[in-house]
Every structure is written in structure tokens, then in C-alpha cells.
Design an enzyme around this catalytic site. Structure first.
Site, short mmCIF file in Angstrom:
data_model
loop_
_atom_site.label_atom_id
_atom_site.label_comp_id
_atom_site.label_asym_id
_atom_site.label_seq_id
_atom_site.Cartn_x
_atom_site.Cartn_y
_atom_site.Cartn_z
N ASN A 192 48.17 37.65 37.33
CA ASN A 192 48.17 37.14 36.85
C ASN A 192 47.75 37.96 35.83
OD1 ASN A 192 46.66 36.11 38.89
ND2 ASN A 192 45.81 34.48 38.04
N TYR A 202 42.97 32.13 25.41
CA TYR A 202 43.58 32.10 26.34
C TYR A 202 45.37 31.42 27.11
CZ TYR A 202 38.80 29.81 27.42
OH TYR A 202 37.91 29.93 28.15
N GLU A 224 54.12 35.78 38.52
CA GLU A 224 55.64 36.18 39.12
C GLU A 224 56.07 36.47 38.17
OE1 GLU A 224 53.44 33.55 38.76
OE2 GLU A 224 55.05 30.97 38.34
ZN LIG Z 1 54.05 30.70 35.24
#
Ligand SMILES: [Zn+2]
Length: 131
Positions: free
Chosen positions: A42, A48, A55
Site C-alpha cells: 500500500n 489521502y 493488492e
Molecule cells: Zn483496496
């Protein structure tokens, strides 16, 4: 490569998470039928909403290298949270199109793991069949 080896690669990918805001690290690894693997972590941003999930990072990396749905054997997604993290809604939609309904998805944290699929995670999915 077995499930545990793939999960361990996802934990290795998690080390590359860029999470200065949430401090919540997630890793992912796509395993192809030919044995190739593609990492994802991530990646957050000061704006943000521009963060990208692990993934999606992994599957976009695989596709960027020429992989397609039929080439994918499995996907592992791991986090260091207290609970096993399942993909967010946006990722479920993306994974539906890019890995398909029945590709095994291994979810794990340091204490537990489970196996699921998009068929289970995204019932009544919107797909290109609906267009
Ligand atoms: Zn996600």
C-alpha cells in the site's frame, strides 16, 4: 510454490509499504502459473484519497508486465493488523475483472490465514457482461 511460500512473499512485499499517515502496512503478491511473482504494497499520499492498496499495486504490476487473468494462479494479501484484512470494495471490483471469480485469494496476518475468492467477496458483481 505453495500457499505458505506465497503468503511469506506477500509479507516481504509488505516491508515496502509507504504508510506515513495510517502506519497500517499491507502487502500482496500475485503468483502466475509460470512461477513469476509480482509484489504490491500500500502506497499513501498526503492527499489521502490518492492512496493505492497493496493488492491493486500487485495486480497492476503484473498486468504492466504482460500478465493477464488466465495467467494468474493465486493472490496473497497480508497485513499486520489484529484481524485478517479483506480487500476493500474498490479492490474487489478491480480484482473481479483482473483475476476473475475463482482464483484463490489467501488472506493472512501474523496469527491466522484464510482462503477466499472474488466469487465469495463480491456477490452480484458488475462486470463487462453487464455492459
Ligand atoms: Zn483496496
Amino acid at each position: 510454490m505453495n500457499k505458505n511460500e506465497l503468503v511469506n512473499l506477500a509479507f516481504k512485499a509488505m516491508e515496502n509499504a509507504y504508510v506515513p499517515y495510517s502506519h497500517y502496512r499491507v502487502g500482496a503478491c500475485v503468483l502466475c502459473k509460470d512461477g513469476r511473482t509480482f509484489y504490491g504494497a500500500n502506497i499513501e499520499n498526503a492527499s489521502y484519497g490518492l492512496a493505492n492498496c497493496a493488492e491493486r499495486s500487485a495486480i497492476f504490476s503484473a498486468y504492466s508486465n504482460g500478465v493477464r487473468k488466465e495467467d494468474i494462479e493465486a493472490l496473497a494479501i497480508v497485513s499486520e493488523g489484529k484481524t485478517i484484512a479483506a480487500p476493500c470494495g474498490a479492490c474487489r471490483q478491480v480484482l473481479c475483472e483482473l483475476i476473475g471469480f475463482d482464483t484463490p485469494i489467501y488472506l493472512a496476518n501474523r496469527e491466522a490465514e484464510t482462503t477466499t475468492s472474488i466469487r465469495e467477496l463480491l456477490p452480484m458483481a458488475f462486470t463487462n457482461e453487464d455492459l
